[in-house]
Design a protein around this motif. Structure first.
Motif, PDB file in Angstrom:
ATOM      1  N   GLY A  89       0.848  -1.183   0.000  1.00 12.74           N
ATOM      2  CA  GLY A  89       0.000   0.000   0.000  1.00 12.74           C
ATOM      3  C   GLY A  89       0.884   1.233   0.000  1.00 12.74           C
ATOM      4  N   ALA A  90       0.310   2.368  -0.363  1.00 15.44           N
ATOM      5  CA  ALA A  90       1.089   3.600  -0.422  1.00 15.44           C
ATOM      6  C   ALA A  90       0.203   4.790  -0.066  1.00 15.44           C
ATOM      7  N   VAL A  91       0.774   5.694   0.701  1.00 17.04           N
ATOM      8  CA  VAL A  91       0.142   6.984   0.974  1.00 17.04           C
ATOM      9  C   VAL A  91       1.051   8.047   0.377  1.00 17.04           C
ATOM     10  N   ILE A  92       0.559   8.706  -0.669  1.00 21.78           N
ATOM     11  CA  ILE A  92       1.311   9.725  -1.392  1.00 21.78           C
ATOM     12  C   ILE A  92       0.689  11.075  -1.068  1.00 21.78           C
ATOM     13  N   SER A  93       1.501  12.020  -0.691  1.00 23.10           N
ATOM     14  CA  SER A  93       0.997  13.268  -0.103  1.00 23.10           C
ATOM     15  C   SER A  93      -0.021  13.992  -0.974  1.00 23.10           C
ATOM     16  N   TYR A  94       0.246  14.105  -2.278  1.00 22.08           N
ATOM     17  CA  TYR A  94      -0.663  14.904  -3.102  1.00 22.08           C
ATOM     18  C   TYR A  94      -2.060  14.289  -3.160  1.00 22.08           C
ATOM     19  N   LYS A  95      -2.151  12.970  -2.975  1.00 20.05           N
ATOM     20  CA  LYS A  95      -3.451  12.300  -3.047  1.00 20.05           C
ATOM     21  C   LYS A  95      -4.286  12.527  -1.794  1.00 20.05           C
ATOM     22  N   VAL A  96      -3.616  12.730  -0.665  1.00 17.73           N
ATOM     23  CA  VAL A  96      -4.341  12.888   0.603  1.00 17.73           C
ATOM     24  C   VAL A  96      -4.308  14.324   1.118  1.00 17.73           C
ATOM     25  N   ARG A  97      -3.632  15.221   0.371  1.00 16.77           N
ATOM     26  CA  ARG A  97      -3.571  16.647   0.715  1.00 16.77           C
ATOM     27  C   ARG A  97      -2.936  16.892   2.089  1.00 16.77           C
ATOM     28  N   MET A  98      -1.959  16.064   2.415  1.00 11.79           N
ATOM     29  CA  MET A  98      -1.205  16.203   3.665  1.00 11.79           C
ATOM     30  C   MET A  98       0.246  15.881   3.355  1.00 11.79           C
ATOM     31  N   ILE A  99       1.170  16.483   4.117  1.00 10.13           N
ATOM     32  CA  ILE A  99       2.577  16.177   3.935  1.00 10.13           C
ATOM     33  C   ILE A  99       3.228  15.879   5.287  1.00 10.13           C
ATOM     34  N   LYS A 100       4.275  15.072   5.233  1.00 12.16           N
ATOM     35  CA  LYS A 100       5.115  14.883   6.420  1.00 12.16           C
ATOM     36  C   LYS A 100       5.843  16.191   6.713  1.00 12.16           C
ATOM     37  N   PRO A 101       6.056  16.542   7.965  1.00  9.78           N
ATOM     38  CA  PRO A 101       5.815  15.760   9.184  1.00  9.78           C
ATOM     39  C   PRO A 101       4.480  16.025   9.879  1.00  9.78           C
ATOM     40  N   ASP A 102       3.444  16.405   9.155  1.00 10.38           N
ATOM     41  CA  ASP A 102       2.118  16.586   9.741  1.00 10.38           C
ATOM     42  C   ASP A 102       1.681  15.276  10.413  1.00 10.38           C
ATOM     43  N   PRO A 103       1.381  15.284  11.700  1.00  9.15           N
ATOM     44  CA  PRO A 103       0.972  14.043  12.377  1.00  9.15           C
ATOM     45  C   PRO A 103      -0.200  13.357  11.700  1.00  9.15           C
ATOM     46  N   ALA A 104      -1.065  14.120  11.033  1.00  5.23           N
ATOM     47  CA  ALA A 104      -2.262  13.529  10.435  1.00  5.23           C
ATOM     48  C   ALA A 104      -1.931  12.506   9.358  1.00  5.23           C
ATOM     49  N   ILE A 105      -0.834  12.685   8.640  1.00  9.86           N
ATOM     50  CA  ILE A 105      -0.522  11.742   7.572  1.00  9.86           C
ATOM     51  C   ILE A 105       0.000  10.420   8.136  1.00  9.86           C
ATOM     52  N   TYR A 106       0.638  10.470   9.295  1.00  9.54           N
ATOM     53  CA  TYR A 106       1.078   9.229   9.948  1.00  9.54           C
ATOM     54  C   TYR A 106      -0.137   8.478  10.491  1.00  9.54           C
ATOM     55  N   ARG A 107      -1.051   9.201  11.104  1.00 11.49           N
ATOM     56  CA  ARG A 107      -2.273   8.574  11.598  1.00 11.49           C
ATOM     57  C   ARG A 107      -3.042   7.956  10.442  1.00 11.49           C
ATOM     58  N   TYR A 108      -3.027   8.651   9.297  1.00 15.55           N
ATOM     59  CA  TYR A 108      -3.762   8.167   8.127  1.00 15.55           C
ATOM     60  C   TYR A 108      -3.221   6.822   7.647  1.00 15.55           C
ATOM     61  N   ILE A 109      -1.901   6.698   7.517  1.00 12.35           N
ATOM     62  CA  ILE A 109      -1.369   5.425   7.011  1.00 12.35           C
ATOM     63  C   ILE A 109      -1.565   4.300   8.021  1.00 12.35           C
ATOM     64  N   LEU A 110      -1.424   4.601   9.303  1.00 12.26           N
ATOM     65  CA  LEU A 110      -1.623   3.565  10.320  1.00 12.26           C
ATOM     66  C   LEU A 110      -3.066   3.065  10.312  1.00 12.26           C
ATOM     67  N   ASP A 111      -4.013   3.992  10.223  1.00 14.51           N
ATOM     68  CA  ASP A 111      -5.422   3.601  10.250  1.00 14.51           C
ATOM     69  C   ASP A 111      -5.851   2.942   8.946  1.00 14.51           C
ATOM     70  N   THR A 112      -5.387   3.468   7.819  1.00 14.81           N
ATOM     71  CA  THR A 112      -5.813   2.949   6.520  1.00 14.81           C
ATOM     72  C   THR A 112      -5.394   1.501   6.323  1.00 14.81           C
ATOM     73  N   TYR A 113      -4.190   1.175   6.768  1.00 13.07           N
ATOM     74  CA  TYR A 113      -3.663  -0.175   6.527  1.00 13.07           C
ATOM     75  C   TYR A 113      -3.596  -1.018   7.799  1.00 13.07           C
ATOM     76  N   ASP A 114      -4.253  -0.547   8.860  1.00 12.58           N
ATOM     77  CA  ASP A 114      -4.324  -1.305  10.111  1.00 12.58           C
ATOM     78  C   ASP A 114      -2.933  -1.744  10.566  1.00 12.58           C
ATOM     79  N   ILE A 115      -2.033  -0.769  10.652  1.00  9.79           N
ATOM     80  CA  ILE A 115      -0.651  -1.022  11.052  1.00  9.79           C
ATOM     81  C   ILE A 115      -0.504  -0.789  12.552  1.00  9.79           C
TER      82      ILE A 115
END
Length: 201
Positions: free
Chosen positions: A131-157
């Motif tokens: 799986g992949a979380v690419i910033s432009y697709k989710v309108r968030m960039i690292k190091p915004d905490p929201a993008i880390y939460r997004y990948i953890l929740d999306t892929y049940d990590i």
């Protein structure tokens, strides 16, 4: 127990070779420095990766930074951009070896839609990931905490079973706040050594 590896792309799996590209465009010395400061090194570049600005908006911002370089900026955006990325020789083999060792592989990367579109031939390795979380697709960039939460929740990590590999200190620190193991990437060999150390800890 480490079950999951989360990989950055730029300067980890693919070479963000803007310096080489600028030289290929004939930019050296002071002109090179001005071009870099007005484009890839300016904070506005983050808006490229965030996916909120069009290519035209980006070009306008670059030109505003250094109007005297408008013709070079137009060449960068409309002629030379595909040359800004090159996949590393080790990328496919490294991802294959990690998967063969049983790891789930994910990608978390700040990346623009333009780069994803125009450098597609250099990005075929993305299909190897689970799986992949690419910033432009989710309108968030690292190091915004929201993008880390997004990948953890999306892929049940489970963050306690994950290791995040990135070449930027701020991005590493943000991942650590979620309880992930981290590796600050400098090269593949040292990353593998650090991964082995984390496995045995």
């Amino acid at each position: 127990m480490i079950t999951t590896i989360i990989l950055d792309m730029g300067n980890v799996l693919i070479d963000f070779r803007w310096r080489e590209l600028f030289h290929e465009m004939g930019l050296f010395g002071e002109k090179f420095d001005r071009m870099a400061a007005a484009t890839v090194l300016d904070p506005v570049w983050n808006e490229f990766d965030r996916g909120l600005w069009t290519d035209e908006m980006m070009l306008e911002a670059f030109i505003k930074n250094a109007p005297e370089l408008e013709s070079d900026m137009r060449r960068l955006m409309y002629e030379c951009f595909p040359g800004i990325l090159r996949k590393f020789d080790y990328t496919d083999e490294w991802m294959d070896s990690l998967k063969a060792r049983g790891y789930r592989l994910y990608i978390l990367s700040n990346f623009s839609e333009k780069a994803f579109r125009e450098c597609a031939d250099e990005l075929d390795y993305v299909a190897k990931a689970d799986g992949a979380v690419i910033s432009y697709k989710v309108r968030m960039i690292k190091p915004d905490p929201a993008i880390y939460r997004y990948i953890l929740d999306t892929y049940d990590i489970d963050p306690k079973e994950a290791v995040f590999i990135d070449d930027t200190e701020a991005n590493i620190r943000a991942a650590e706040r979620f309880g992930m193991g981290t590796i600050l990437f400098t090269d593949r060999e040292s990353a593998e050594r650090e991964l082995a150390r984390l496995e045995s800890a």
